[in-house]
Design a protein around this motif. Structure first.
Motif, PDB file in Angstrom:
ATOM      1  N   GLN A 167     -31.172  20.632-128.445  1.00 47.96           N
ATOM      2  CA  GLN A 167     -30.297  20.771-127.281  1.00 47.96           C
ATOM      3  C   GLN A 167     -29.768  22.192-127.187  1.00 47.96           C
ATOM      4  O   GLN A 167     -29.677  22.770-126.114  1.00 47.96           O
ATOM      5  N   ALA A 168     -29.439  22.760-128.365  1.00 52.76           N
ATOM      6  CA  ALA A 168     -28.923  24.132-128.379  1.00 52.76           C
ATOM      7  C   ALA A 168     -29.972  25.088-127.833  1.00 52.76           C
ATOM      8  O   ALA A 168     -29.657  26.004-127.078  1.00 52.76           O
ATOM      9  N   LEU A 169     -31.227  24.847-128.217  1.00 52.85           N
ATOM     10  CA  LEU A 169     -32.296  25.709-127.725  1.00 52.85           C
ATOM     11  C   LEU A 169     -32.430  25.594-126.208  1.00 52.85           C
ATOM     12  O   LEU A 169     -32.572  26.584-125.492  1.00 52.85           O
ATOM     13  N   ARG A 170     -32.381  24.349-125.749  1.00 56.48           N
ATOM     14  CA  ARG A 170     -32.467  24.159-124.286  1.00 56.48           C
ATOM     15  C   ARG A 170     -31.307  24.830-123.579  1.00 56.48           C
ATOM     16  O   ARG A 170     -31.473  25.433-122.531  1.00 56.48           O
ATOM     17  N   ASP A 171     -30.126  24.694-124.200  1.00 58.03           N
ATOM     18  CA  ASP A 171     -28.947  25.272-123.554  1.00 58.03           C
ATOM     19  C   ASP A 171     -29.038  26.786-123.497  1.00 58.03           C
ATOM     20  O   ASP A 171     -28.599  27.408-122.531  1.00 58.03           O
ATOM     21  N   ARG A 172     -29.596  27.366-124.558  1.00 57.85           N
ATOM     22  CA  ARG A 172     -29.703  28.827-124.573  1.00 57.85           C
ATOM     23  C   ARG A 172     -30.766  29.316-123.599  1.00 57.85           C
ATOM     24  O   ARG A 172     -30.656  30.400-123.040  1.00 57.85           O
ATOM     25  N   SER A 173     -31.808  28.503-123.447  1.00 59.57           N
ATOM     26  CA  SER A 173     -32.938  28.954-122.634  1.00 59.57           C
ATOM     27  C   SER A 173     -32.663  28.767-121.155  1.00 59.57           C
ATOM     28  O   SER A 173     -31.903  27.893-120.770  1.00 59.57           O
ATOM     29  N   ARG A 174     -33.293  29.604-120.369  1.00 64.88           N
ATOM     30  CA  ARG A 174     -33.308  29.411-118.905  1.00 64.88           C
ATOM     31  C   ARG A 174     -34.764  29.527-118.496  1.00 64.88           C
ATOM     32  O   ARG A 174     -35.339  30.624-118.502  1.00 64.88           O
ATOM     33  N   LEU A 175     -35.339  28.384-118.180  1.00 67.12           N
ATOM     34  CA  LEU A 175     -36.786  28.346-118.025  1.00 67.12           C
ATOM     35  C   LEU A 175     -37.252  28.656-116.614  1.00 67.12           C
ATOM     36  O   LEU A 175     -38.433  28.870-116.389  1.00 67.12           O
ATOM     37  N   THR A 176     -36.336  28.617-115.651  1.00 63.11           N
ATOM     38  CA  THR A 176     -36.769  28.868-114.271  1.00 63.11           C
ATOM     39  C   THR A 176     -35.935  29.978-113.642  1.00 63.11           C
ATOM     40  O   THR A 176     -34.809  30.229-114.069  1.00 63.11           O
ATOM     41  N   LEU A 177     -36.491  30.605-112.637  1.00 64.26           N
ATOM     42  CA  LEU A 177     -35.779  31.651-111.914  1.00 64.26           C
ATOM     43  C   LEU A 177     -34.543  31.103-111.226  1.00 64.26           C
ATOM     44  O   LEU A 177     -33.545  31.802-111.090  1.00 64.26           O
TER      45      LEU A 177
ATOM     46  N   GLU B  64     -32.465  29.210-112.318  1.00 64.83           N
ATOM     47  CA  GLU B  64     -31.302  29.249-113.206  1.00 64.83           C
ATOM     48  C   GLU B  64     -30.772  30.666-113.401  1.00 64.83           C
ATOM     49  O   GLU B  64     -29.663  30.866-113.871  1.00 64.83           O
ATOM     50  N   CYS B  65     -31.587  31.655-113.064  1.00 59.11           N
ATOM     51  CA  CYS B  65     -31.178  33.046-113.319  1.00 59.11           C
ATOM     52  C   CYS B  65     -30.712  33.776-112.071  1.00 59.11           C
ATOM     53  O   CYS B  65     -30.058  34.801-112.154  1.00 59.11           O
ATOM     54  N   LEU B  66     -31.143  33.270-110.904  1.00 63.76           N
ATOM     55  CA  LEU B  66     -30.872  34.017-109.683  1.00 63.76           C
ATOM     56  C   LEU B  66     -30.043  33.214-108.700  1.00 63.76           C
ATOM     57  O   LEU B  66     -29.970  31.997-108.799  1.00 63.76           O
TER      58      LEU B  66
ATOM     59  N   SER C  81     -33.342  35.478-118.630  1.00 62.87           N
ATOM     60  CA  SER C  81     -32.990  36.404-117.548  1.00 62.87           C
ATOM     61  C   SER C  81     -34.248  36.632-116.712  1.00 62.87           C
ATOM     62  O   SER C  81     -35.352  36.297-117.143  1.00 62.87           O
ATOM     63  N   VAL C  82     -34.064  37.208-115.541  1.00 67.00           N
ATOM     64  CA  VAL C  82     -35.190  37.425-114.638  1.00 67.00           C
ATOM     65  C   VAL C  82     -36.244  38.300-115.300  1.00 67.00           C
ATOM     66  O   VAL C  82     -37.439  38.040-115.245  1.00 67.00           O
ATOM     67  N   ARG C  83     -35.755  39.340-115.985  1.00 66.90           N
ATOM     68  CA  ARG C  83     -36.714  40.266-116.594  1.00 66.90           C
ATOM     69  C   ARG C  83     -37.517  39.571-117.690  1.00 66.90           C
ATOM     70  O   ARG C  83     -38.714  39.725-117.813  1.00 66.90           O
ATOM     71  N   ARG C  84     -36.794  38.758-118.514  1.00 63.69           N
ATOM     72  CA  ARG C  84     -37.496  38.076-119.607  1.00 63.69           C
ATOM     73  C   ARG C  84     -38.494  37.068-119.063  1.00 63.69           C
ATOM     74  O   ARG C  84     -39.599  36.932-119.576  1.00 63.69           O
ATOM     75  N   LEU C  85     -38.094  36.377-118.002  1.00 64.86           N
ATOM     76  CA  LEU C  85     -38.981  35.379-117.433  1.00 64.86           C
ATOM     77  C   LEU C  85     -40.233  36.026-116.870  1.00 64.86           C
ATOM     78  O   LEU C  85     -41.345  35.592-117.138  1.00 64.86           O
TER      79      LEU C  85
END
Lengths: 275, 561
Positions: free
Chosen positions: B120-130, B132-134, A183-187
């Motif tokens: 793969q599960a870890l990658r799928d759970r993670s969102r490494l960039t903004l 992907e979140c915004l 999430s944005v906050r976590r990042l």
């Protein structure tokens, strides 16, 4: 020898921007229009023209940066973008003649100032964060980190097979509820308050004193693995954070600059519609 | 119980491998732990998941502890197993196969998911960039730009362009029906107070799009305002090129914004030959710099109403046909008031500013001079005076007076004939009447001569004769306004002594023009940028062009006496 975008060509663009600002201030001080200084005097029109041209050119960076060819280097473009963007503060503020109100014209000016302010953060970020990034990851890519973390996960689960169910649950939790970012906050904070690995590590560490002696080595092995995983996670999360900081300001800078573009068109149109 | 196990694994390239195992035990235990006959090695499986017993009724499976099992899709704790049944434990699917020769129970074990997709599960759970979140920057940019374009461009524009002829046609200052439009966001500043009542109607002034506000927009209401300077005579760029909006600015706040700055005047008056080649005016560019010496309008020919502008440099002499010495009147010893006291005449006794504080009220003989200089003529009737200012009436008034006295009788003069000294009311006969009239005529002639002598009219006036030989005085022409095209406030200068500007103390003649030189004004006044003197742009003294235009603060222009 590496030259940053701020220093590019011995501060050539800083010098040009300062020259422009000083010239504009000098003319503004000397020029005494018959009425109040405002955007509609001949000097006001001149500054408005310069300002509008500057804004369009500044936004052109978005096009230039996506191109592989160009007479000038991208770093040069960026350097000019930063310094002339700062000079725009002077040009635009004097263009207003310090007349502000609740209207489209002041909205355009406000949007411009917001864009420039977010850009200032960008300058700070680009000057400071890349070295932080290198220092943190020491050459290891995020991809590599994820792979390593997943590997430890597997080892951990395998090593924890003999553990009692309640402990095993924590190890599973560490695996299944572990994520980087999300999430944005976590990042942006670089931490994850809900990290399964942290929970598992703490719980197992606290419970380690009370396990039967035959499980001792297993617990120690699992704890060691979890510890390594924690370190790797911290590195990965810091890396993600720095990259996010290098990106977050653009979510303001770019959309606001397009809002500014629209407002600028409206400003020029309305000023001549009701001339 | 003899158990046959068949573990099936899906190969990555496709296909299935099989591995067989056998076990023999009282009870078959299933779970993660290594002590189980059927080891299901996955973290999600409990150490001991279930046990299978062989009982007389058949094969029974029982969940361990307080867990539940999924048997054929149903949650249960105990179930009888028959071939074809399916038990799910964690990611494992156990199938009960048909009992083979020599075995009591045959199980197939399959794993639902690959063990190797943790990464793969870890990658799928993670969102490494903004990103992907915004919401994307591009989308956001479109949203913002569209909102602004709609609210601030499209709506106001469409209202103006599509609103129909009603919106575009000029209306003589009626408020736009429907109130304020969307173009309020385009208003660049507050309107002046007097224009606010049509402030919501931009078209009242901005008549045509993309055209500067035309003079006509102003004169549609301000119809009586004439051209400030006649474009026929002043054809140079400084005048002909100007529009109303050159000097009258709107949207600059609630007070009317009028250019009063010196530079506006100087732009023309610094070099007049460009705009008015035939003018007699001198060039000016600054008050302290090259402003010429004052050139008051001086009376030079009272009989023909002649005036002339003469510079104070040339010590002008006024021809007013009036004699007056300021010096004498300021001499306390010489002045004797009716009540007997010796006191100089103060400036303020004769000279009072008009109601607006500007120029001085015209000095009236009757109320000022006449306090001491009474136009009386008869010792026995000292309060009786002749009318001032009408020399042709004087003779008639006197004759009428004495005729009346003669007719009434009661004259107290010893030398007068009896007939006029008779008791009032007494009748007289024709001869007596003629005698009385003769006395009256003589008295009148004496009085006329007295009036027009040096003692009375001649004190101040120059006595002369009409064409018929009757005595009269030369016409008097006094100045009410030395500088009719400018404005001066005496009230604003009332802190100063009169004598600091008007050199009356030494003036013995009315021909003296007692105006201060420009150097006197320059003691306190300087150009508009001055910080240590009174900043005085052109407009603080000079009226602006239009002869009938009310100046900023003052009275109407010159009225000649």
């Amino acid at each position: 020898m590496h030259d940053g975008f701020l220093v590019h060509e011995r501060f050539r663009h800083l010098k040009r921007a300062v020259l422009l600002s000083v010239a504009v201030i000098a003319v503004y001080a000397y020029h005494q229009p018959l009425d109040e200084p405002n955007g509609g005097t001949w000097f006001g029109y001149t500054l408005g023209g310069i300002g509008a041209a500057l804004i369009l050119w500044l936004m052109w960076l978005g096009v230039r940066k996506r191109s592989y060819k160009g007479a000038f280097s991208l770093r040069g473009w960026l350097s000019a973008h930063v310094y002339l963007g700062l000079a725009l503060i002077v040009v635009a503020t004097l263009h207003t003649g310090f007349q502000f109100g609740w209207n489209l014209h002041t909205l355009a000016y406000t949007l411009m100032m917001l864009v420039i302010t977010s850009g200032l953060f960008g300058v700070y970020a680009y000057a400071r964060y890349p070295s932080l990034m290198t220092h943190n990851s020491e050459g290891v890519s995020m991809d590599e980190l994820v792979t390593r973390i997943a590997e430890i996960d597997r080892e951990c689960l395998a090593a924890a097979q003999p553990l009692p169910d309640d402990m095993m649950r924590h190890v599973v939790d560490a695996s299944e509820n572990c994520r980087i970012g999300g999430s944005v906050r976590r990042l942006l904070s670089g931490t994850d308050p809900n990290c399964g690995t942290e929970r598992a590590f703490t719980t197992l560490r606290d419970a380690a004193a009370n396990v039967p002696s035959d499980l001792g080595p297993t617990v120690r092995a699992v704890l060691q693995l979890l510890g390594r995983k924690r370190v790797l996670l911290r590195t990965a999360r810091t890396d993600a954070r720095v990259k996010a900081m290098l990106d977050i300001w653009l979510f303001f800078h770019i959309p606001l600059s397009f809002a500014l573009l629209a407002a600028l068109v409206g400003h020029v149109l309305s000023v001549f519609f009701y001339w | 119980m003899r158990l046959h196990l068949d573990t099936r694994t899906n190969r990555p390239g496709g296909g299935v491998t099989s591995r067989s195992a056998e076990a023999s035990a009282e009870t078959v235990r299933l779970g993660r732990g290594t002590d189980n006959e059927v080891q299901l090695a996955d973290p999600r499986v409990p150490l001991r998941a279930a046990t299978i017993h062989q009982i007389p009724e058949g094969i029974r499976i029982e969940a361990a502890g307080s867990q539940t099992l999924l048997v054929n899709g149903a949650l249960t704790r105990i179930a009888m197993l028959t071939p074809g049944d399916r038990v799910d434990i964690g990611p494992f699917q156990l199938g009960v196969a048909a009992a083979t020769e020599g075995f009591d129970l045959s199980l197939t074990i399959e794993r639902q998911e690959q063990a190797g997709d943790a990464e793969q599960a870890l990658r799928d759970r993670s969102r490494l960039t903004l990103a992907e979140c915004l919401i994307s920057k591009r989308k956001l940019a479109w949203v913002f730009a569209t909102i602004i374009a709609v609210l601030f461009i499209a709506l106001p524009l469409s209202e103006q362009l599509i609103g129909g002829s009603d919106n575009r046609a000029y209306r003589k200052v009626e408020a736009r029906s429907g109130g304020q439009g969307y173009d309020i966001v385009w208003r660049s500043g507050e309107m002046m107070n007097e224009h606010k009542y049509f402030a919501n109607d931009c078209v009242a002034c901005h008549e045509k799009p993309f055209q500067v506000v035309a003079d006509q927009a102003c004169t549609n209401c301000h119809a009586a305002v004439t051209q400030h300077a006649d474009k026929k005579h002043f054809s140079g760029p400084n005048v002909a090129g100007k529009t109303c909006t050159s000097c009258h600015k709107e949207h600059q706040g609630s007070a009317p914004q009028l250019v009063k700055r010196q530079a506006l005047c100087v732009s023309c008056h610094a070099d007049l030959k460009d705009d008015a080649p035939s003018t007699t005016l001198l060039n000016v560019s600054s008050f302290v710099g090259d402003h010429p010496e004052f050139r008051p309008t001086v009376s030079v020919a009272p009989e023909s109403h002649g005036w002339k502008r003469i510079s104070l440099d040339q010590t002008p002499r006024e021809t007013s046909n009036l004699k007056f010495s300021h010096k004498a009147h300021a001499d306390a010893k010489k002045m004797k008031w009716p009540d007997g006291r010796n006191e100089a005449v103060k400036c303020g006794f004769c000279h009072q500013p008009q109601v607006d504080g500007g120029r001085m009220i015209k000095v009236e003989q009757e109320s000022k001079c006449g306090v001491c200089h009474r136009l009386s003529f008869e010792k026995t009737d000292p309060k009786r005076t002749v009318t001032h200012g009408k020399p042709d009436l004087v003779a008639r008034e006197l004759r009428e007076y004495y005729a009346n006295r003669a007719l009434e009788g009661g004259v107290e003069e010893e030398a007068a004939p009896l007939v006029v000294r008779r008791r009032p009311g007494t009748a007289i006969n024709d001869a007596e009447r003629l005698e009385a009239l003769g006395w009256a005529r003589k008295k009148a002639e004496d009085a006329i001569a007295y009036m027009f002598s040096k003692s009375q009219c001649g004190t101040c006036h120059t006595v002369t004769e009409t064409a018929d030989g009757a005595p009269t005085v030369k016409p008097v022409q006094l100045t009410a306004d030395w500088q009719p095209k400018s404005w001066f406030s005496h009230r604003k200068h009332e802190q100063s002594k009169c004598g600091s500007c008007h050199a009356t103390e030494a003036s013995e003649s009315s021909a003296d023009v007692l105006l201060p030189l420009i150097a006197t004004c320059r003691k306190c006044h300087a150009d508009e940028t001055s910080q240590n003197k009174v900043p005085s742009p052109c407009g603080s003294c000079h009226l602006f062009h239009q002869p009938d235009l009310e100046p900023v603060k003052a009275t109407k222009s010159a009225s000649k006496q």
